[in-house]
Each structure stands twice: as C-alpha cells, then as structure tokens.
Design an enzyme around this catalytic site. Sequence first.
Site, PDB file in Angstrom:
ATOM      1  N   GLY A 218       0.847  -1.189   0.000  1.00  0.00           N
ATOM      2  CA  GLY A 218       0.000   0.000   0.000  1.00  0.00           C
ATOM      3  C   GLY A 218       0.869   1.221   0.000  1.00  0.00           C
ATOM      4  O   GLY A 218       1.936   1.237  -0.596  1.00  0.00           O
ATOM      5  N   SER A 219       0.437   2.289   0.665  1.00  0.00           N
ATOM      6  CA  SER A 219       1.223   3.514   0.690  1.00  0.00           C
ATOM      7  C   SER A 219       0.560   4.546   1.595  1.00  0.00           C
ATOM      8  O   SER A 219      -0.633   4.463   1.908  1.00  0.00           O
ATOM      9  CB  SER A 219       1.358   4.132  -0.710  1.00  0.00           C
ATOM     10  OG  SER A 219       1.955   3.253  -1.613  1.00  0.00           O
TER      11      SER A 219
END
Length: 765
Positions: A218-219
């Site tokens: 993800g981020s």
Amino acid sequence: MRKIRVWAAGIALGCLSFPLSNSGMASEFASEHVTVAWMPHGIPHITARDFRGLGFGTGYAYARYNACLLLDTVITVNGERSRYFGADGEATPGFQTVSNLDSDVFFRGYFDPNALESEYRKHHARAWQLISGYAAGVNSFLGSANAVGQMASCNGKPWVHPVTPRDIMMVIAQKSVLTSGSAFAGAFASASPPDAPSRANDRSAAPEPADKHIGSVGSNAYAFGSDVTQAHTGILVGNPHFPWNGPNRFFELRQTIPGQIDVRGAALGGFPLVNIGYNNDVAWSHTVSTGQRFTIFRLALVPGHPDQYLVDGKAETMDRRAITVPVLTSAGTVVPQTRTVFWTRFGAVVVAKGRGLQWDDKQAFALGDSERNNTRLIDQWLRIGTATSSSDLLAGLKEVHGLPWVNTVAADRSGTILMADESIVPAITVSPENHCILRGATGGGPLVMDGSHSACDWTTAPPLSTDLMPAVLRKDYVFNSNDPAWAFNKNGRMANVPPIVGMMGKPLRPRSRMSILAVESRLKADHSALTPDEAANIVLDDRNYAATLVQPALAALCHGAEQRTAEQDGACGALEKWDGRDTPQSEGAVLFREFWQKARNIPDLWSVAFTPDDLPDTPGTLAVTNPVVRQALLDTLGAAAQKLQSLHFPLSVPLAAVQYRETPRGKVAVPGGREFEGTLNIAGFGALGTDGYGHADIVGTSYLQVVSWEKGLPKARAILTYGQSAETNLPEYDDQTELYARSQLLRQPFDQPAISTEHLQVPSH
C-alpha cells in the site's frame, strides 16, 4: 522530536568504459548520443534528445544495477519459468505466489502480445519509442565489458540473453494487472471442467485472497498547501509500501529531454519513466486505490455441457485455448506440457474453490478485468511528469485516463494540492437495486455479476467516466493511506463517490487514523507553519497508533488486576517502559506487536462504537470494565509473553534485535511497524522465530520522498530503503538501508553534481 539528518554523501562509482566496438554491435549505432551522469548512490541522470534515446539511457542505467532481476522478470512474463527452473518452483506473477507452471500458463494464455504491440505502435508512438529504446539500452549494457562484474547472480545462466521491445512491453503489461488478473493467475491456469482429471499444481482450493495487496502493499501520501506551510509553497511526502525484493522494486533516476521533460524520482523495475517523483513545478506520489478493477461473472451452464453457458437464453460455447509450456524435468530434459484454458465473452474462466468460485455442472465463473488491455500507462506517467501544476496534473489524469490501480496525491510550488482517484474502474452502479450484481453490492468482497444477461456485460464499454471520479484541489492538506479517497483529511469529505471506487462511511484503517492524528498534532504543535522536516517526521517518528489507543487503559488494567500470572506481571512491566514507537531502539515494541496481533480480534473490544461522524477516533476506548474482555486481554498479554520467552527473547527485547535486513555487511535494523498497528512507516516481515522476524520477503517503506520549493526551485530529500541494486556484491545493494535505519534522507537537488559521466551511442533501430 527526532531530528532528521540530511546527507549529501558521495560514493565513488569510478569511471566505466564500455567498448561498444568490441561488442559486435558497433555497426548498428548511429551518431546520436545519450548522457548518463552518475550521481551518489548509483542514481543516474539520463539526458537524451528524444524519447527513444531516453528509453535507451534508462534501460542501460537500470541494467547497470539490476540486469539479472530484469532478465528473471522477462522469463516470468514470457512464460518460461518452467523451462529453466522446473514446474514446481514458485513464481510471483503479481503479489501472490503460484507454481512456475501456473505462472507460465497465465502469461502465455492471459495476454495477447500481438494486440498489445499493435495498439502501442498505432496509438502510442512515444510510449513505443521508450519501450524499444529501453530494450536496446538493456542490450547495450549486456554487451559491455563491465556486465560480468555487475551480474554476479546470473553469470553463465542459460536464460541470460538480449531482450526485445516485446519483452519490455510484457513487463509493463504485468504491472497493469497487479491488483486484478495476476491475483487470479493460479485460478485461471488450473481451471478445468468438473469432469476433467485433477491437475497437478492445482492450488485453487485455498488461493490467496485477490485483495491481498491491500494492507501489505500500500502507501501513505501527504500534500500540504500554502495555507499551512511555512514557505507558503506546497510540500509533498510520498511513502509507498512495496516489496524490497523482486520485479516491483523501485529504481531512482532523473530523466531529461531538454525542452520536453525534466523529472526526478523513482520507477518500478522495467518501467521506462518515473512513476513517483517531481519536476520543477509539481511533486506527486501514489497510493493503492480501493477501486475495483475487476468483477466476477457467474455463468449459468447448459445442462450436460460444462463448456457452454446461457446469455439471454441462448447458449454460447467457451473458447478453448491450448497453452503449451516447455518444462524442465528432473532428468534435465525439456518436455512440452499442454494445458487448456477457457475464455468467455466476459473474460477468462477461473476456479478458486476457497472463494466460492467452483466449476460444476450448473455454474462456472469468469473474470472481467479492466486492466488487461491497458496500453496507456506510459502515456499517463509522461503526462504526469510534464505537468506544470497540481491542477494541470489533474487535467492530465482526466485527458489520458491511464492509471491502473492507484490514487494520486500532489503538491505544486504555488501551494495548491491535489487528492484524486482517477484510476480505471468498470462503469458499474453498485447498489442493492442493481440486479446484475449477485454478491458484493454492500462492500463484502469482489463484485459477482450475473453473466446470464448481456446487459450486465460491462467489459466492452468504456470505463467509468473521469467526471465521476473523486478529486479535490485545496490549499490546506490532503492525505491517503489506502482507504477510499472520499475522506481526505480530518474534516474533508468528497460527496457522491461511486461505490465501485470506494465505499463511503466505513471505519478507517489504523494507518489512516494515525495519519490524521499525526498531521493534526503537528499542525497544532506550535504556532509556526509546517516545515519539510516536520512533514517528513509524520512518517519517520514511527508512532504506533494502536499504542495511543490502548496503552493508558492497558496500564490501568495491569495495575488494577488483583491476581496476575508471572508472564502477565512481566509483560505489564515491559509495556509500561515502552515508548509507544517502532524504532530500532524501542524496547517493548515486539511484545506489544505479538499481543496486539491477537488482542485486536477480541469480541466487544471497544466501548465506543464506530460513528461516521467521527472517523479518526472511533471505534475506541478498551472495554476494560467488561470482565470478559478484561480477562481476554490479560490472557492474550500472558500468551504474548510466553511466546517471547519460548523463543528465548527478553520481554523488553529491542526491535533491532528481531527486525532487520540481512546484508553482506551484516544485519541492518529496519524501523517501522505492521499495518494492524497503524504505524505509518510500514515494515512487513514474516512471523517471529528464533532468529527474529522472517526477513526473506520484506514489504514496506521503499522510496520515501519529501519535496518542497525554495526560491522557485524544488528542494527534495529521499531515501530508497533497499538501495539501487538487487546484486548483493554491489555496495548499492544496501548502502541506503543503513541511512534509513537512522532516519537519514539524502538531498536530491536538481543541480546535483555527477561523480562520473558516460556518453552512450543509441542504435538507429
């Protein structure tokens, strides 16, 4: 508050000589030159006159440090892993692991390379120039005198050979389906009619979830506008969480065609353009979007004919395609093995029994994938890289509409910021009233559509209009931590976000809640406006969100317990001394992680329920007054202590002792926590064992960049946590990991001097 140290360190790379006249390719070269200026830590600045030259220099520079990794990826996307490594080995076509044979069948049977190449050549000329130039650049390096020393992990291997533009095209095609088709690689490759014999390597009974990437890959991304920054310009913090090994490692670079593009940042391996980065006017990052890229179609089968299905009452026959894969046997010979895959008007037939996708005498399931034929990726990032402002970047997202599976967060030098999900999703109205949807209309997993009606077939229609996608331009702040884009700061909301993009009004994941808490606390810490260092510390201070929720109540529970076991007593003492962070020096972080991994699932854990009007703070408050919950917490705490003791770790073991990267120069501590802890600086490792957390496949903070502006010029700091190279014999394999362990970011000025410079000749064709 921890001070962030910024280094402008230099590592002498030395001048390299590449005698092309001895490579057998000299006659193919024209007079055009590309310059590669090597900066500290093996970061190249490629300057070219056109896009083919830019691709050439980029491919050459990437191969300089990662040729073996790229060639291994080419084997994967060409469906040749079984030829060289046998059918039973493991492959990673996306973020999930399957057998080599399943991977080979997937890549040989899922894509149409002829159609993809034709589309590139006819409609995406600059993209094809970059692709063909990239392949030529890789081959130029492979033919150089220095290749042997740079390719220690694959020297002499039979699969080391020149690449073609089609090879690079397929590497890019793989990236387009990372969160869609590749998640069903095994389910596609092993799908067979109910009367067919069981297939070897069939892993469809218990496949990994198709949404596995959410939470592991993800981020975080943050953009701060002129209303809240000290310099009244934009500040961008990009914090993608991606694998530290394999084809989706980032590579730092700068790319310049004078008068056309000048961009710096990082690109995924094999991609010819910067994906996350900045230019003179705007900086951007991406986070994995919650938009649904695919749907499942339920097929009503014709009785007695498992390869025929009904659409509008008429029978249609599945398309059978024989896929032949060369397979290396234990005797050392290569023999062909053929499988049949099945296609429908909606897409490929898939079987995943563990997810309820079973092919029997009544029904089968097909995968509709909006990303399978996406050839706009390069054009999209080219348009992003040439944007002149946040608003211009948004306009470019809408013009090209080529982003596969990510949100975009951006900031520009005027202080305007952007949060947008302009990615590609099917044009489906998700609601209980849509009778085409059989399952998933309320957000409970992938959509299952009714394949018995042609009106339910979205696969030949354009994707959801960009006019309906969520986007906002502001001057304060926006963020995304992989929750739906409609909630972009503590109080900011986008109305009427299509459910196919993200379900509104749902609880935020712990990382999103930590993002809001971290940003709001820094904006209110004093009366001065935000600085770039303060913005960077949002990620780098390693605060554990779960600790902020439960430490006070847990301490009260420990002190109030009339009777405690020895393990519970020791655990209470260790957690009382913990600093609530996941730094290498933190003592108690390991114990809390092992406790919270189980405790978070205790029924009725929270006394304050979730409310959509209070997204960042609910649910919350441990229900320690509930005797059942109280006892469950103590039992789980004691069990966590027993686990550490059984592995011979003290309860206050520092995180550095168990969470590290193995390098040729020794163990390097890695800061950060897990998704379920809500630590922004993600460090995804394996399970805890006697040697610490499993470190074979690390996922987490990868390319961290902080960009602001000073006197009209970009002022950037960044770190590539694992270094530029996948080759363990090169210093660039881990030189940046040691800096990252100490929260040291590297200055990345546009005018950074080069250590050495190479002038490359570009082949004419």
